[in-house]
Motif scaffolding. Structure first.
Motif, PDB file in Angstrom:
ATOM      1  N   ALA A 171      -7.940   6.240  -5.550  1.00  0.00           N
ATOM      2  CA  ALA A 171      -7.712   5.280  -4.330  1.00  0.00           C
ATOM      3  C   ALA A 171      -8.188   3.999  -4.836  1.00  0.00           C
ATOM      4  O   ALA A 171      -7.614   2.916  -4.306  1.00  0.00           O
ATOM      5  N   ALA A 172      -9.288   3.923  -5.784  1.00  0.00           N
ATOM      6  CA  ALA A 172      -9.474   2.494  -6.088  1.00  0.00           C
ATOM      7  C   ALA A 172      -8.602   1.825  -7.021  1.00  0.00           C
ATOM      8  O   ALA A 172      -8.366   0.592  -6.963  1.00  0.00           O
ATOM      9  N   ALA A 219       0.768  -1.211  -0.031  1.00  0.00           N
ATOM     10  CA  ALA A 219       0.195  -0.092   0.073  1.00  0.00           C
ATOM     11  C   ALA A 219       0.952   0.966   0.054  1.00  0.00           C
ATOM     12  O   ALA A 219       0.742   2.325  -0.720  1.00  0.00           O
ATOM     13  N   GLU A 277      -1.006  11.085  -7.995  1.00  0.00           N
ATOM     14  CA  GLU A 277      -2.389  11.028  -8.205  1.00  0.00           C
ATOM     15  C   GLU A 277      -2.679  11.221  -9.841  1.00  0.00           C
ATOM     16  O   GLU A 277      -3.648  10.712 -10.335  1.00  0.00           O
ATOM     17  N   GLU A 283       1.037   4.095  -2.652  1.00  0.00           N
ATOM     18  CA  GLU A 283       0.590   5.556  -2.388  1.00  0.00           C
ATOM     19  C   GLU A 283       1.657   6.463  -2.945  1.00  0.00           C
ATOM     20  O   GLU A 283       1.185   7.743  -3.178  1.00  0.00           O
ATOM     21  N   ASP A 325     -11.898   6.318  -8.683  1.00  0.00           N
ATOM     22  CA  ASP A 325     -11.070   7.383  -8.241  1.00  0.00           C
ATOM     23  C   ASP A 325      -9.668   6.825  -8.148  1.00  0.00           C
ATOM     24  O   ASP A 325      -9.508   5.523  -7.928  1.00  0.00           O
ATOM     25  N   ARG A 366      -5.247   2.596  -6.651  1.00  0.00           N
ATOM     26  CA  ARG A 366      -4.242   1.968  -5.863  1.00  0.00           C
ATOM     27  C   ARG A 366      -4.445   0.782  -5.238  1.00  0.00           C
ATOM     28  O   ARG A 366      -3.749  -0.095  -5.240  1.00  0.00           O
ATOM     29  N   ALA A 367      -5.699   0.591  -4.859  1.00  0.00           N
ATOM     30  CA  ALA A 367      -6.308  -0.472  -4.113  1.00  0.00           C
ATOM     31  C   ALA A 367      -6.151  -1.903  -5.234  1.00  0.00           C
ATOM     32  O   ALA A 367      -5.888  -2.911  -4.610  1.00  0.00           O
TER      33      ALA A 367
END
Length: 259
Positions: free
Chosen positions: A226-227, A205, A213, A209, A224, A229-230
């Motif tokens: 964040a999704a 993670a 972005e 990160e 987005d 990255r996950a």
């Protein structure tokens, strides 16, 4: 997160690799090999560069510092070659840079010996990320003061070019037939036992990160950044989940592995 710098001077092209990185001076008075966001390989090559590079660092492998470089396209005026000018102009804004290592030279597998444990760790890491760009023809390894440095991971994590089929990649075997360190590699099982435990969800993670972005915006199929990255973290965790039969098999103590 990557440290942020601003390019203040374009120095010269580094005429290696398909993207032809540029040497730039930044406002921290250091030099960087800048990987262009406007290069033909696109922003996903930079995503792979950051994620793989920061993951390698977290696993204890040697990688030059990666930074976020903000570039003003006006710097193109100092480059006489039109093709490179166009690439600079297309890369205004956020780019990725690797710290320039003074005195470094390209690794030659015929002229340089590598510690078997270190070679096995690098080979394990490349198998994890599916790095197809560490061949003896193009090792993407530098030698500085007798020590290796890993560079250029933009050709790894190829699943992100087709997210719909990404799940199949997690079990895809890694072909180490022409890997630059294959003949040096020691006990790959020992490297697996050591590094798989270090590749925790938290480490993955943190590496995800570090991706700027801006490189994750408007990714089809994701709500987005964040999704996105996950999704990278999930992919690598799925690959790490046993059995790790994607690892190449090297005969122990064979002439090829130790010569």
């Amino acid at each position: 997160m990557l440290r942020e710098v601003t390019a203040v001077r374009y120095v010269t092209p580094l005429r290696e690799g398909g993207s032809m990185p540029g040497l730039v001076a930044a406002d921290d008075h250091r030099l960087y090999a800048l990987k262009w966001s406007g290069a033909a390989q696109g922003r996903k090559a930079l995503v792979a560069e950051v994620l793989a590079g920061e993951l390698a660092r977290g696993l204890g492998l040697p990688v030059p510092e990666l930074v976020r470089i903000d570039l003003d396209p006006v710097l193109a005026r100092s480059e006489p070659e039109q093709q490179i000018q166009e690439q600079i102009r297309a890369s205004g804004g956020v780019n990725v840079g690797l710290a320039f290592l003074s005195g470094a030279f390209n690794f030659d597998p015929l002229c340089f010996e590598v510690d078997p444990e270190q070679a096995a760790r690098v080979l394990w890491f490349d198998a994890l990320i599916g790095n197809v760009d560490r061949s003896w023809r193009n090792p993407n390894l530098l030698v500085v003061d007798g020590r290796l440095q890993l560079i250029d991971h933009g050709a790894s994590l190829i699943f992100h070019h087709h997210w719909a089929g990404a799940a199949r990649w997690t079990r895809r075997p890694y072909d180490a037939g022409d890997h630059a360190l294959r003949r040096f590699a020691g006990d790959l099982a020992a490297a697996d036992a050591e590094l798989a435990g270090r590749a925790t969800p938290g480490l993955l993670a943190a590496a995800a990160e570090a991706i700027p972005e801006e490189f994750l915006l408007d990714e089809p199929g994701f709500a987005d950044p964040a999704a996105v990255r996950a999704a990278y973290v999930d992919q690598l965790l799925a690959r790490l989940a046993g059995p790790r039969d994607w690892l190449p098999v090297l005969p122990p103590h064979s002439p090829e592995a130790t010569a």
